[in-house]
Design a protein around this motif. Structure first.
Motif, PDB file in Angstrom:
ATOM      1  N   MET A   1       0.837  -1.202   0.000  1.00  0.00           N
ATOM      2  CA  MET A   1       0.000   0.000   0.000  1.00  0.00           C
ATOM      3  C   MET A   1       0.867   1.244   0.000  1.00  0.00           C
ATOM      4  N   THR A   6      -4.220   5.331   3.754  1.00  0.00           N
ATOM      5  CA  THR A   6      -4.673   4.027   4.263  1.00  0.00           C
ATOM      6  C   THR A   6      -5.082   4.086   5.739  1.00  0.00           C
ATOM      7  N   GLU A   7      -4.254   4.757   6.518  1.00  0.00           N
ATOM      8  CA  GLU A   7      -4.572   4.824   7.949  1.00  0.00           C
ATOM      9  C   GLU A   7      -5.844   5.652   8.185  1.00  0.00           C
ATOM     10  N   SER A  10      -8.947   3.650   7.708  1.00  0.00           N
ATOM     11  CA  SER A  10      -9.283   2.893   8.919  1.00  0.00           C
ATOM     12  C   SER A  10     -10.047   3.772   9.918  1.00  0.00           C
ATOM     13  N   SER A  11      -9.555   4.994  10.101  1.00  0.00           N
ATOM     14  CA  SER A  11     -10.236   5.909  11.029  1.00  0.00           C
ATOM     15  C   SER A  11     -11.596   6.326  10.482  1.00  0.00           C
ATOM     16  N   ILE A  13     -13.758   4.565   8.663  1.00  0.00           N
ATOM     17  CA  ILE A  13     -14.827   3.583   8.886  1.00  0.00           C
ATOM     18  C   ILE A  13     -15.167   3.457  10.380  1.00  0.00           C
ATOM     19  N   ASP A  14     -14.281   3.981  11.226  1.00  0.00           N
ATOM     20  CA  ASP A  14     -14.594   3.998  12.656  1.00  0.00           C
ATOM     21  C   ASP A  14     -15.306   5.288  13.068  1.00  0.00           C
ATOM     22  N   GLU A  16     -13.937   8.220  13.298  1.00  0.00           N
ATOM     23  CA  GLU A  16     -13.065   8.953  14.212  1.00  0.00           C
ATOM     24  C   GLU A  16     -12.366  10.137  13.554  1.00  0.00           C
ATOM     25  N   LEU A  38      -9.303  -1.258  -0.045  1.00  0.00           N
ATOM     26  CA  LEU A  38      -8.920  -1.333   1.375  1.00  0.00           C
ATOM     27  C   LEU A  38     -10.141  -1.167   2.281  1.00  0.00           C
ATOM     28  N   PHE A  42     -11.592  -3.912   4.853  1.00  0.00           N
ATOM     29  CA  PHE A  42     -11.741  -3.606   6.289  1.00  0.00           C
ATOM     30  C   PHE A  42     -13.183  -3.850   6.749  1.00  0.00           C
TER      31      PHE A  42
END
Lengths: 321, 179
Positions: A1, A6-7, A10-11, A13-14, A16, A38, A42
């Motif tokens: 990746m 990318t990070e 992740s946040s 979909i949370d 945040e 990605l 996830f």
């Protein structure tokens, strides 16, 4: 990746990310297939973890709860011991706190007592040397209230107020037992010690009294300068100045001590110069000869005391305003 | 006292299954042990901390205590527990039909297997996020770590699981099994 987002995916979909950042990442997702994949992966992982089914049989739950509640009831002794220990600790803490407070209060009360005792004992040697021990048998602590309630307060011995005194702006000075009219022959010895007062009271009071004292002294010296010796009634004229000087000597000594204690060099030195002149005037005979009066006048002129008194009394009065 | 017990009962009924699932995932299966630890966590709460904190806080407290218990279990020898757990699993009564049961077991086993590849802190953070839906701040509160570390741990856990999942999928396709 290789994508930098990318990070953040992740946040995202949370939930945040901040709104602006989330908008930015979503905008990026529209054009980045790698991040799209990605996010899909996830979310797929999420669904697998969320869908994990526990193998907890329904019949296990209620017995477990009953077991917990029963065990809570089965151990009252431990709870009793704990509550007793808590109470004991609380009581012990209370005792310790009470002891500390008591100690502080005790020590706080002791300090002023010892200081007061030291102050009260201090005046005793001076009145002990009084020329009239019968009239004032003792100057200990019991004497102080008597001095205040004496039928001959300081004001009784003062002459009628002059115009200069009344025009001067002044505060009501605190009455002090030491402002007593000395009797002939004892004026230098029977000076009671100044009772210790709080610093702020003494300071303001001392300045007021000093200003008044300077005014009175100036008036006296002016009066003394105007005495006409060539006239037949000259001796009678000096009698008033002599009486006035005797009154002012006591005050002068007291104020000089206070000025010394306060470190006011200017006032102290002026009072120091004034004091022998007042003493000389007070010690003049009933019928002084012209030379004695002239000598004192010359000293007054030489030391330039009258203008100094005027300047200092004005300065003090302004400061007190 | 009665109301306290009622509140506790409500919390237990709401939260005990979640805690069991969390522990089971954390322990890599071993459902009976997970249930025991969940029960022990509730017991500790009821004995010592119940009534001294809000109910919302009690949830975090339970996660923390349960996680510590699970970590203690990791340190013990796993052999006898695994054997005992397998015996219990075999003897457990089956409510659903065998086919459904098999699918569920397979799916669960895969999830557990993947989770076990993660470091414990990443696994815990991810489980608290995905299963219990705690925020990063709440996870940090439970695990006593910063929010930024929570964010990084969760991302790394996801990235690691994704990589493993893709590898397993590729191997399955090559073997002609599919998924």
């Amino acid at each position: 990746m290789n994508c930098n987002f990318t990070e953040k995916v992740s946040s995202l979909i949370d939930g945040e990310l901040a709104a602006t950042e989330a908008h930015e990442v979503e905008h990026h997702l529209l054009s980045c297939s790698e991040c799209q994949q990605l996010r899909a992966d996830f979310l797929n992982l999420r669904s697998r973890i969320v869908n994990f089914e526990t193998s907890l049989p329904p019949e296990v739950q209620n017995p477990a709860l009953k077991k917990i509640l029963a065990r809570k009831r089965a151990v009252p002794a431990r709870g009793l011991r704990w509550s007793f220990a808590t109470q004991a600790v609380a009581f012990a803490s209370l005792l310790i706190v009470a002891a500390i407070i008591g100690l502080l209060v005790y020590s706080g009360n002791r300090k002023p007592d010892s200081k007061q005792a030291a102050v009260v004992q201090a005046p005793s040697p001076v009145p002990a040397a009084s020329a009239e021990p019968s009239a004032e048998p003792s100057a200990d602590t019991t004497k102080q209230p008597d001095a205040k309630a004496s039928p001959e307060p300081p004001k009784e011995n003062e002459p009628a107020p002059k115009g200069g005194d009344e025009n001067t702006p002044r505060r009501n000075p605190v009455k002090r037992p030491l402002a007593r009219e000395p009797k002939p022959g004892e004026q230098f010895a029977a000076i009671p010690e100044i009772p210790e007062l709080p610093e702020h009271v003494r300071s303001a009071d001392a300045e007021t009294m000093t200003a008044l004292h300077f005014e009175k002294s100036e008036t006296l010296l002016r009066s003394f300068r105007n005495v006409r010796m060539d006239e037949p009634g000259a001796a009678a004229e000096v009698k008033y100045e002599r009486q006035r000087a005797r009154q002012l000597i006591v005050q002068n000594m007291m104020l000089r001590r206070e000025a010394d204690a306060a470190g006011d060099v200017q006032v102290s030195s002026l009072l120091e110069n004034l004091e022998p002149i007042l003493i000389d005037i007070a010690n003049l005979p009933d019928r002084p000869n012209a030379d004695a009066v002239r000598t004192i006048r010359e000293r007054v002129e030489r030391k330039n005391i009258v203008p100094l008194l005027r300047v200092n009394s004005t300065a003090l009065a302004r400061a007190l305003d | 006292m009665a109301s306290e017990d009622e509140e506790f009962t409500m919390l237990f009924q709401d939260f005990y299954p979640s805690l069991c699932r969390f522990l089971e995932c954390l322990l890599g299966g071993r459902a009976p042990l997970a249930q025991d630890l969940a029960q022990e966590s509730f017991l500790q709460l009821h004995r010592t901390a119940w009534g001294t904190m809000p109910v919302g806080e009690a949830r975090f407290w339970l996660y923390r205590v349960a996680r510590n218990m699970a970590i203690n279990e990791f340190r013990k020898s796993n052999t006898r527990y695994r054997l005992f757990d397998r015996v219990v699993e075999v003897m457990r009564p089956r409510a659903r039909n065998p086919e459904q049961e098999y699918e569920t077991q397979e799916r669960n086993a895969m999830v557990l297997e993947m989770l076990q590849t993660l470091p414990e802190d990443q696994r815990t953070a991810l489980l608290l996020r995905e299963q219990e839906q705690l925020s990063y701040r709440e996870i940090g509160q439970v695990l006593n770590i910063s929010e930024s570390k929570v964010k990084v741990d969760i991302f790394r856990a996801r990235a690691s699981l994704r990589e493993r999942w893709n590898r397993v999928s590729a191997l399955s396709k090559c073997a002609g099994l599919g998924n």
